[in-house]
Scaffold this active site. Structure first.
Site, PDB file in Angstrom:
ATOM      1  N   ASN A 113       0.355  37.227 -13.066  1.00 37.44           N
ATOM      2  CA  ASN A 113       0.081  38.510 -13.716  1.00 37.44           C
ATOM      3  C   ASN A 113       0.667  39.611 -12.843  1.00 37.44           C
ATOM      4  O   ASN A 113       0.105  39.949 -11.799  1.00 37.44           O
ATOM      5  CB  ASN A 113      -1.429  38.687 -13.890  1.00 37.44           C
ATOM      6  N   ARG A 166       1.343  36.569 -17.860  1.00 38.06           N
ATOM      7  CA  ARG A 166       0.954  37.731 -18.645  1.00 38.06           C
ATOM      8  C   ARG A 166       2.223  38.519 -18.960  1.00 38.06           C
ATOM      9  O   ARG A 166       2.979  38.919 -18.074  1.00 38.06           O
ATOM     10  CB  ARG A 166      -0.016  38.625 -17.879  1.00 38.06           C
ATOM     11  N   HIS A 198      -3.096  45.831 -23.280  1.00 32.23           N
ATOM     12  CA  HIS A 198      -4.392  45.322 -22.806  1.00 32.23           C
ATOM     13  C   HIS A 198      -4.985  44.290 -23.770  1.00 32.23           C
ATOM     14  O   HIS A 198      -6.188  44.028 -23.753  1.00 32.23           O
ATOM     15  CB  HIS A 198      -5.404  46.464 -22.609  1.00 32.23           C
ATOM     16  N   ARG A 255      -0.785  58.556 -16.633  1.00 26.25           N
ATOM     17  CA  ARG A 255      -0.099  58.681 -17.919  1.00 26.25           C
ATOM     18  C   ARG A 255      -0.740  59.769 -18.768  1.00 26.25           C
ATOM     19  O   ARG A 255      -1.951  59.961 -18.732  1.00 26.25           O
ATOM     20  CB  ARG A 255      -0.149  57.361 -18.682  1.00 26.25           C
ATOM     21  N   GLU A 285      -9.160  37.887 -18.240  1.00 22.30           N
ATOM     22  CA  GLU A 285      -7.793  37.739 -18.739  1.00 22.30           C
ATOM     23  C   GLU A 285      -7.175  36.402 -18.344  1.00 22.30           C
ATOM     24  O   GLU A 285      -6.506  35.754 -19.155  1.00 22.30           O
ATOM     25  CB  GLU A 285      -6.938  38.910 -18.233  1.00 22.30           C
TER      26      GLU A 285
END
Length: 398
Positions: free
Chosen positions: A10, A91, A179, A235, A384
């Site tokens: 990941n 991922r 996500h 962001r 995850e």
């Protein structure tokens, strides 16, 4: 099924995380996990823990490049202390318009993913680098791309289609959402009692939200890129396109090429905005809370902007879902920032969201809503890596 060690990779813009699971005989047992952080610096961190949480490696090496960072991981994986993987799951933040399903990685697939790097510029370049290295590092071992966008494939066209000229839609410009592996892991953990109308807020340095109906994504906040949606650590989230044009024109006055101007614009809206841009201090909620306690007005404004935006999106998703059964907070801020959860929910009683102050005074998994709250509010850490392993096992059997 015999032993089936699955390696999960990941990667982020400045980190590489990895874990190894035993996935044979229906098991999902984490054997090792580790990370290299601070890529691009002279003082990074590199650690590995075993299943008992004991640190086997704890170093602070210089990691000036992603190649140096991945070599640390590769050397550890070949040290003999960690089982050699029988399969590897990566991922993959975005595969673009042509790659919608989780699938085995081939050189051609990597090239296709790379061609849409502009859709996730902080994540895709390092991800494709690691994919290529993993194919060389473990020849003959199947590698799989597990997409963040996969969970969002159920969104209707009215959600995904952007109000832009058709020529750009034809280039793949649409709402993808990110996500997704985190959201899928929340739904997985809620089984078999997945609420019909569910909102999940994944709040971290990257922040987003999803409206989930009967276990499937109905809408999500991030758009073509992870820069869209709600305000994040660095962001902007959604803003007036005219602001972007204004900033671009100002940048263009001092640059010689369109590419250079676009690159600087990308930094302005993706790396210098959000909590960092408003506070002029930090993108880390912990730093901002300390600053607020010291009376810093800009830090207070940044956090208020963050929480106000999230509350507004929750309201819009309640309207979209036609009600709400459960609200889940996840991600680093969602799991650990008690004050943010309280501030987000403070004005949402009209939507049936009522927190219990004592229950909310917790970090980690918990039910934090009041007994009389019509809507259940929970904190659930994402899983995850587990979801990536599940997909890898499924794909191996197909």
């Amino acid at each position: 099924m015999p032993s089936l060690p699955v390696l999960v990779l990941n990667s982020g813009s400045s980190s590489i995380k990895f874990s190894v699971y035993e996935a044979g005989n229906g098991e999902r047992t984490k054997l090792f996990e580790g990370a290299v952080d601070g890529i691009g610096t002279d003082l990074g961190t590199f650690w590995i823990k075993n299943a008992d949480g004991k640190k086997l490696v704890d170093e602070t090496p210089a990691v000036p490049t992603r190649a140096v960072a991945f070599k640390l991981v590769a050397d550890a994986l070949h040290s003999g202390e960690i089982p050699a993987p029988a399969a590897i799951g990566h991922r993959t933040v975005c595969g673009g318009p042509t790659i919608r399903d989780n699938q085995i990685i081939t050189p051609a697939l990597i090239n296709e993913i790379e061609s849409y790097s502009d859709f996730a510029p902080l994540h895709t370049p390092i991800a494709v680098y690691i994919m290529r290295e993993a194919l060389k590092l473990f020849p003959g071992v199947p590698n799989f791309a597990i997409l963040d966008t996969y969970f969002h494939r159920t969104m209707p066209e009215v959600v995904t289609h952007m109000p832009i000229p058709a020529e750009y839609s034809a280039m793949g410009v649409r709402r993808y959402g990110y996500h997704g592996i985190s959201y899928e892991s929340i739904v997985y953990q809620l089984q078999p009692n997945v609420p019909e109308k569910l909102i999940v807020a994944h709040l971290g340095n990257g922040a987003s939200m999803s409206a989930i109906l009967n276990g499937q994504c109905l809408d999500t906040s991030m758009g073509l890129t992870p820069t869209g949606g709600i305000i994040s650590g660095t962001r902007t989230g959604d803003i007036d396109p005219g602001i972007v044009l204004f900033i671009l024109r100002k940048i263009a006055e001092k640059t010689e090429s369109a590419t250079e101007a676009a690159d600087k614009l990308e930094v302005a809206v993706g790396k210098k905005a959000g909590l960092l841009g408003v506070s002029e201090l930090s993108n880390d909620m912990r730093d901002l809370r300390d600053a607020i306690n010291a009376g810093n007005a800009k830090a207070r404004l940044a956090v208020d902007k963050f929480n106000w935006t999230i509350a507004k999106w929750i309201g819009s998703y309640v309207a979209e879902l036609g009600g709400l059964d459960m609200l889940v907070f996840t991600g680093g801020i969602g799991e650990n920032d008690i004050a943010s959860r309280a501030e987000i929910c403070a004005g949402l009683a009209a939507l049936g969201i009522v927190l219990d102050e004592k229950r909310n005074n917790v970090r980690g998994e918990a039910v934090i809503s009041a007994e009389n709250s019509p809507v259940t509010v929970r904190v659930i850490p994402p899983a995850e890596d587990l979801i990536i392993v599940n997909h890898v096992v499924r794909l191996l059997s197909e």
